[in-house]
Design a protein around this motif. Structure first.
Motif, short mmCIF file in Angstrom:
data_model
loop_
_atom_site.label_atom_id
_atom_site.label_comp_id
_atom_site.label_asym_id
_atom_site.label_seq_id
_atom_site.Cartn_x
_atom_site.Cartn_y
_atom_site.Cartn_z
N THR B 230 0.85 -1.19 0.00
CA THR B 230 0.00 0.00 0.00
C THR B 230 0.89 1.25 0.00
O THR B 230 2.09 1.19 0.31
CB THR B 230 -0.89 0.06 1.25
OG1 THR B 230 -0.04 0.21 2.40
CG2 THR B 230 -1.75 -1.18 1.39
N SER B 231 0.26 2.36 -0.28
CA SER B 231 0.93 3.65 -0.25
C SER B 231 1.58 3.89 1.12
O SER B 231 2.72 4.35 1.22
CB SER B 231 -0.12 4.73 -0.55
OG SER B 231 0.36 6.02 -0.31
N GLY B 232 0.86 3.52 2.19
CA GLY B 232 1.39 3.69 3.54
C GLY B 232 2.60 2.82 3.80
O GLY B 232 3.59 3.26 4.39
N GLY B 269 -1.78 11.65 -2.34
CA GLY B 269 -2.10 10.68 -1.31
C GLY B 269 -0.84 10.09 -0.68
O GLY B 269 -0.75 9.92 0.54
N PHE B 270 0.15 9.83 -1.51
CA PHE B 270 1.45 9.32 -1.02
C PHE B 270 2.12 10.38 -0.14
O PHE B 270 2.72 10.05 0.90
CB PHE B 270 2.32 8.95 -2.22
CG PHE B 270 3.65 8.33 -1.87
CD1 PHE B 270 3.73 7.22 -1.03
CD2 PHE B 270 4.82 8.84 -2.38
CE1 PHE B 270 4.96 6.63 -0.71
CE2 PHE B 270 6.05 8.27 -2.08
CZ PHE B 270 6.12 7.18 -1.23
N CYS B 271 2.01 11.64 -0.53
CA CYS B 271 2.55 12.73 0.28
C CYS B 271 1.99 12.70 1.69
O CYS B 271 2.73 12.90 2.67
CB CYS B 271 2.23 14.07 -0.40
SG CYS B 271 2.51 15.52 0.62
N ALA B 272 0.69 12.44 1.81
CA ALA B 272 0.08 12.37 3.15
C ALA B 272 0.71 11.25 3.96
O ALA B 272 0.96 11.39 5.17
CB ALA B 272 -1.44 12.17 3.03
N GLU B 273 1.02 10.13 3.33
CA GLU B 273 1.65 9.00 4.04
C GLU B 273 3.10 9.32 4.41
O GLU B 273 3.57 8.94 5.48
CB GLU B 273 1.56 7.73 3.20
CG GLU B 273 0.14 7.21 2.99
CD GLU B 273 -0.53 6.80 4.30
OE1 GLU B 273 0.18 6.44 5.26
OE2 GLU B 273 -1.77 6.85 4.36
N HIS B 275 4.26 12.26 5.10
CA HIS B 275 4.15 13.15 6.26
C HIS B 275 3.81 12.37 7.53
O HIS B 275 4.30 12.69 8.61
CB HIS B 275 3.11 14.24 6.00
CG HIS B 275 3.67 15.48 5.39
ND1 HIS B 275 3.91 16.63 6.10
CD2 HIS B 275 4.07 15.74 4.12
CE1 HIS B 275 4.42 17.55 5.30
NE2 HIS B 275 4.52 17.05 4.09
#
Lengths: 330, 330
Positions: B230-232, B269-273, B275
């Motif tokens: 996953t992205s996370g 969305g990846f940027c949020a992960e 961070h």
């Protein structure tokens, strides 16, 4: 199809969380799904609000900022935002000078922006609307009655945004936005279909060695399918389709737009071919913008948008703009 | 693999012709393969020259303009430019204050920039060099002795470019460029391989359901291959790999960079992960840039670059920049 996501259901709010972290100059409300200039409402200025389905980034949230939009309402992927978002956006950005809704011509968007305009006016916000319907490829598609709104949306948002920034009134901003919309035509091609996170497989089947001419921005089918063509042949086809409908008798703005999955290197080469065709047709190109601006997720391909411009529209195009997706001259 | 091109042999000059047409603020010499600021040489200013193989757009040609590079030398795809290009670039931009070469650590680039520096100095141009080698994924790759130069190149070009624009001398610009290079680390992942026009098929075989961790920007293999994450999970892996080597004790700049084929929606969305992970590791993020900046043709995937910054580097990062690929605050 592999994607850089967590789960399909949260792709849009996840992206909005990322936007909020990367862009402190914007107010991003993840719950309400709104992207708003942090300094809104700007006193004495007509406000511009747009929105539509997600999956076309940087359109629209990436065009929020000085010289362009005051707010954007992102829907789910390829799905219209709801009237509540638009009403909240209008309330957040209205300085008392009124709000222009920039609406791409898709059935859901048109209905929802119409409803939102009525609701906002009930709350005392003056609202005008401009409909963008520039795609000459097909009339009436899966998503549309009439022509689809595509690349010209960028021209409308940039030019009307510059006029609003100069202090023009709502009627004038609406009239110029409509002039830009009416003076613009687009045509797009796909070398691959896009894949939505919820479906996980390409939205249509495009065999190796074929391309789809007249594609929209939602993975809906285009006008016809052919054996793969060169960049030059595609430019001939796309520019001719636009010119047949636009009949420019003076200079044009040109947008050479990538659909998301085509490298910038290829887009610049395609730009050279678009210029060649316009030169052969004796159409002077005043300005050219090249890049991925009105996209369709990971689709490979490109679109050409041309807009007939006069001196005033050119000055407004050249005026400063500072947004995540478009920035110059400020 | 379908591409929006005419023939593989002319992809680079075709793109340069398009750049010339779209960017009248640049002088693009298609024959000599040079992209130069139209107003070069800028009196009293140290000049920055970079370059490398094509296929990483907007790097480097898209970073030519006020506040960043004075000239860029594009090679063939994934192939170093030749010393003649670099010598011509240095001659075109040197105001007498000297030239800084920004060199990504690939064997061909290092050799050719070294030779060009000698030749330029023979012609009376003072030349300094900074080597970018930020990729922690692998040591010694197909293209490299030591670490590869990837996303940190953007940080070096932006920050050293801002310092040069403020009038600093060559030694100072070189020192700060080296500080940025030494303070930056990157890690990238690929969800798909890229396809070069000359080969026409993906540069390596990545099965459905797997991703490549530690990828470079030339389609060369990475550190290891795993089942899709996953992205996370990817953010956990990539940020941890960077932090293990960087050990920041203060704020960082973050670049969440797309490899070319991954939609902006996914990158945010990846940027949020990214961070989230940095928050868990107690690393404050001073600024974040999200987008396709240091790409690998149509490769799907992303990289994370972090740079330890102090107040001065942050001010230089925030300083105005106006190039086709990066623009703000001007």
């Amino acid at each position: 199809m592999k994607m850089l996501i967590n789960v399909p259901e949260s792709v849009v709010p996840d992206a909005l969380r990322g936007m909020a972290l990367a862009h402190p100059e914007l107010t991003v409300d993840v719950e309400k799904r709104l992207v708003v200039r942090r300094d809104a409402p700007v006193a004495g200025k007509v406000a511009l609000v747009s929105g539509g389905g997600s999956g076309h980034e940087p359109l629209h949230g990436g065009f929020v900022g000085p010289g362009m939009l005051d707010a954007a309402c992102p829907g789910e992927i390829f799905t219209s935002p709801v009237p509540d978002q638009m009403v909240s956006a209008a309330a957040a950005v209205d300085s008392g000078e009124g709000v222009l809704f920039v609406v791409k011509n898709y059935t859901g968007d048109v209905l929802n922006f119409d409803m939102a305009a009525e609701l906002a006016e009930d709350e005392g916000v003056r609202v005008a609307k401009v409909l963008v319907q520039d795609d000459v490829a097909v009339t009436d598609s899966t998503f549309t009655a009439g022509r689809r709104g595509t690349g010209a949306t960028l021209f409308v948002e940039k030019i009307a945004g510059a006029l609003a920034a100069k202090g023009a009134g709502l009627e004038r901003v609406e009239a110029v936005a409509r002039q830009v919309a009416d003076s613009s035509r687009s045509f797009g091609v796909a070398l691959s279909a896009c894949t939505t996170p919820s479906k996980g497989t390409p939205t249509f089947d495009l065999p190796a060695g074929e391309l789809e001419l007249g594609i929209g921005i939602h993975g809906e089918p285009g006008r016809e399918r052919r054996a793969m063509m060169t960049s030059g042949e595609i430019a001939d086809f796309a520019v001719d389709a636009v010119l047949k409908d636009l009949h420019p008798d003076g200079p044009v703005l040109a947008l050479v737009n990538g659909m998301g999955g085509t490298p910038l290197l290829e887009l610049y080469g395609f730009c050279a071919e678009v210029h060649r065709v316009l030169g052969e047709r004796r159409v002077p190109v005043a300005r050219t913008l090249v890049g991925n601006y009105v996209t369709s997720l990971d689709m490979a391909g490109a679109s050409v948008t041309l807009c007939r411009v006069d001196e005033e529209l050119l000055r407004l195009w050249d005026a400063p703009v500072r947004t995540p997706g478009l920035c110059w001259g400020v």
